[in-house]
Motif scaffolding. Structure first.
Motif, short mmCIF file in Angstrom:
data_model
loop_
_atom_site.label_atom_id
_atom_site.label_comp_id
_atom_site.label_asym_id
_atom_site.label_seq_id
_atom_site.Cartn_x
_atom_site.Cartn_y
_atom_site.Cartn_z
N ASN A 109 0.80 -1.26 -0.15
CA ASN A 109 0.20 -0.06 -0.06
C ASN A 109 0.91 1.26 -0.12
N ARG A 153 -6.62 -4.43 -5.59
CA ARG A 153 -5.44 -4.94 -5.03
C ARG A 153 -5.57 -6.30 -4.34
N PRO A 195 -3.42 5.33 -3.47
CA PRO A 195 -3.03 3.74 -3.37
C PRO A 195 -4.10 2.80 -4.29
#
Length: 715
Positions: free
Chosen positions: A549, A566, A560
């Motif tokens: 991150n 992610r 981010p």
């Protein structure tokens, strides 16, 4: 990792110092003058003895190498002529401190020859290799000198302790492994073999980048590049311009068998062209044919092993590794192959079934289709593509906010870029490496972008290794081969390239955090099947949430990566994991198959391709869908580098790395307490202790535990 310049193993080591002794007494004025004008032949005035690339020119290398040989020859003669009884101090320590000029010149030249080999540098290398090989033979077979070393080994080994004892063991065993105990006729033949191998390995290494350039795929119509991102198309255009502009676009062949660009190319015919260009680059169907070189290298290595009393080169090589012999290496591999095979078959069937949904029931999956349909399948399953995550991997941010951030958290290190240290190419950067107590530990250089003068792959190496005896801080560099973005644009890299950066920096840490007295034992001077452990372990930090991150931020918004993207990416890391393991297993078995042959059993150049197929079939790895990561004819690790009979070490070391990562995960992955223990027990120790002992000292394991490897790979 780096495979060093194909040259002498020079037990003389890397250090920075002025020319010493009387090497130039009675020499011509021109030779003496060059000492003062050649920047390689005098101590650098830059911080920590950094190479002054602003002054070093191509014409400086050969005079420095020749002067270095002369200097060390004089130093060895002084040791031999000493009338006093041989002792650790007057023989072993004197040898450890010899050859500083030669080591400086060759370490710097090695960096250039691998990463920025112009035609001029290649010509110098061709001249230097025979000289260095001759001198290595001269050292290895100097019987008067070896008898002094042997006397110390026989009379003082039991009374020495710590690094003194280890240094004596390593130097003595190094001479023995080089043939110092052979009878004169065999010793002479060993010298001849060494000379020829040095030339052949150099020729192989020089052929590969030329072959890759010759196999460049030229593309006239941008529509043929459909499926590629705009950034990738721009890179194809830039590559075409830098390679002579035979067409508006081109696709550059990378060093591995499969080509990453195949994951996105819609044009199947072009995919086939790219794949065929890769697998045929040096197999005799084009301008370049590496098989005659391969066969001669294999035969000479086998003969070398036989001279040393071994039945094949693999057993000779592994006798100095953690695996010890081929039986242990194959037992390890066969266990993995047995568990891998059903998963590989299921993976291939799943990809083909997926492709048939759009291509029809009679569609036959080809090797050049695998990456393409696997990528689409992955996108469907995880709802993301590599192009979606690339904007979050700006190479500069990955380095500073990812790699350096993790090193700060775990080891207390900080990094400060400096502009006053010259480099051999303007793309390079240099950083001070500062310890938690404010003390400077090292200089770190990075050279990440590809160019026609750089060999393929990624590696770490030192300009100078750490040594307390010499007061030398380590000067370490990482080299990769990433496509540099056009001027003014950020360089965005793939997840695989992110992990490669973390990997090579793991090697760099092994060199930078070394805390050894002797140069010979410091840093990465460890067995081949141990040296990859710190680097493979360091890859684990790339996906730890806190680290990830901190660096995975959009290059435009600096935000981010969204949590859902992610999670999809991290969750997909082991997608189609059988391929990655299979290509590594296949390459490993190709390497071992060649090096398990006796000299009389080496196939002909014409039979080399069939030999590879037969070897893979025998171990159950002949699979057109999962070819070796490197096939015989372009396996530079093995034929041009230092991994002969040692490519298995990547998997062997991965087991060690998984064990280390498990320990970190259980005790605090980003804690200084665990990091300091890993640093103290492993990274700082170099080759000063038994490698199994230092592994056990950190992990608490009596032996590596292979049970976690397939699990870690998602298999």
């Amino acid at each position: 990792m780096k495979s060093n310049l194909k040259k002498t193993v020079l037990i003389a080591t890397l250090a920075c110092g002025a020319i010493t002794g009387n090497a130039f007494v009675g020499k011509p004025v021109q030779t003496i003058k060059s000492v003062y004008t050649n920047p390689l032949m005098q101590a650098s005035t830059l911080p920590f003895g950094a190479p002054d690339f602003s002054r070093i020119k191509a014409e400086h290398y050969m005079p420095a190498i020749k002067a270095g040989i002369a200097e060390q020859r004089a130093e060895i003669k002084k040791i031999v002529d000493n009338k006093a009884k041989p002792t650790f101090k007057n023989t072993i320590l004197a040898y450890e401190e010899s050859g500083k000029l030669l080591a400086r010149a060759t370490s710097i030249f090695s960096a250039i020859a691998e990463a920025h080999k112009t035609p001029e540098i290649e010509a110098i290398e061709k001249e230097a290799i025979p000289l260095l090989t001759d001198f290595e033979n001269e050292l290895n077979f100097n019987q008067k000198f070896f008898q002094r070393v042997k006397y110390v080994y026989d009379h003082e080994l039991s009374s020495l302790q710590g690094e003194d004892k280890k240094l004596l063991e390593e130097i003595y065993k190094g001479f023995v492994r080089s043939g110092a105990l052979l009878e004169p006729a065999k010793m002479k033949r060993m010298e001849e073999i060494n000379k020829r191998l040095a030339v052949l390995q150099q020729d192989f290494g020089n052929m590969l980048p030329k072959a890759a350039i010759a196999q460049t795929i030229w593309v006239n119509n941008v529509n043929d590049l459909a499926g590629l991102s705009q950034a990738d198309i721009a890179q194809c255009k830039k590559d075409a311009e830098s390679r002579g502009g035979k067409a508006p676009y081109c696709i550059v062949i990378t060093n591995t068998t499969q080509q990453p660009i195949l994951a996105n190319l819609d044009n199947r015919a072009l995919r086939e062209r790219v794949y065929n260009a890769s697998i045929h680059r040096t197999d005799g169907t084009g301008q370049y044919n590496a098989y005659p070189l391969v066969v001669e290298i294999a035969k000479l290595r086998a003969e070398k092993a036989e001279l040393m009393g071994y039945n094949n080169y693999a057993n000779y090589s592994l006798s100095n590794a953690m695996a010890k012999n081929t039986d242990n290496a194959y037992a390890f591999l066969k266990q993995l192959i047995k568990e891998y095979q059903p998963k590989a078959e299921a993976e291939t069937k799943a990809i083909e079934a997926y492709a048939r949904k759009t291509q029809g029931a009679d569609f036959k999956l080809q090797p050049y289709d695998r990456f393409y349909y696997s990528a689409k399948m992955k996108k469907d399953q995880y709802s993301f593509s590599e192009d979606e995550v690339k904007p979050y991997f700006n190479i500069d941010t990955v380095l500073v906010n990812g790699i350096f951030y993790a090193a700060n958290k775990v080891y207390g290190l900080t990094f400060k870029e400096r502009k006053d240290i010259p480099t051999y190419h303007p793309d390079m950067k240099v950083f001070d490496v500062i310890d938690a107590n404010g003390k400077q530990l090292a200089l770190f250089y990075c050279d990440y972008f590809r160019r026609p003068t750089k060999r393929g792959g990624a590696w770490m190496s030192p300009f100078f290794k750490q040594s307390q005896l010499r007061g030398q801080l380590p000067l370490i560099y990482n080299v990769c081969n990433y496509a540099k973005a056009p001027e003014g644009k950020p360089t965005l890299i793939s997840w695989d390239e992110v992990t490669t950066m973390f990997h090579e920096f793991g090697h760099a840490l092994h060199g930078m955090l070394s805390d050894c007295y002797y140069n010979t034992l410091s840093g990465t001077s460890v067995a081949r099947d141990f040296v990859e452990m710190p680097s493979q372990f360091n890859e684990s930090f790339a996906s730890i949430p806190e680290v990830f991150n901190n660096y995975a931020k959009h290059y435009k918004t600096h935000q981010p990566m969204p949590a859902d993207l992610r999670d999809k990416m991290i969750g997909s890391l082991n997608f189609q994991a059988a391929y990655a393991l299979g290509e590594n297993l296949a390459a490993t078995c190709v390497d071992l198959a060649w090096h398990c042959l006796s000299s009389k059993d080496i196939p002909t150049a014409e039979g080399a391709k069939d030999f590879e197929a037969k070897a893979l079939k025998e171990v159950g790895l002949l699979n057109s869908q999962i070819p070796p990561r490197y096939s015989t004819s372009y396996f530079n690790h093995v034929w041009g580098g230092g991994y002969a009979a040692g490519y298995y070490s990547y998997l062997w070391s991965e087991v060690l790395a998984v064990n280390v990562a498990d320990y970190f995960a259980k005790h605090g992955a980003l804690t200084r307490k665990v990091g300091d223990s890993f640093r103290a027990n492993i990274l700082s120790s170099g080759n000063t202790k038994d490698l199994m002992q230092i592994f056990s000292a950190f992990t608490g394991l009596k032996a590596p535990d292979a049970s976690g490897l397939l699990k870690a790979r998602g298999l």
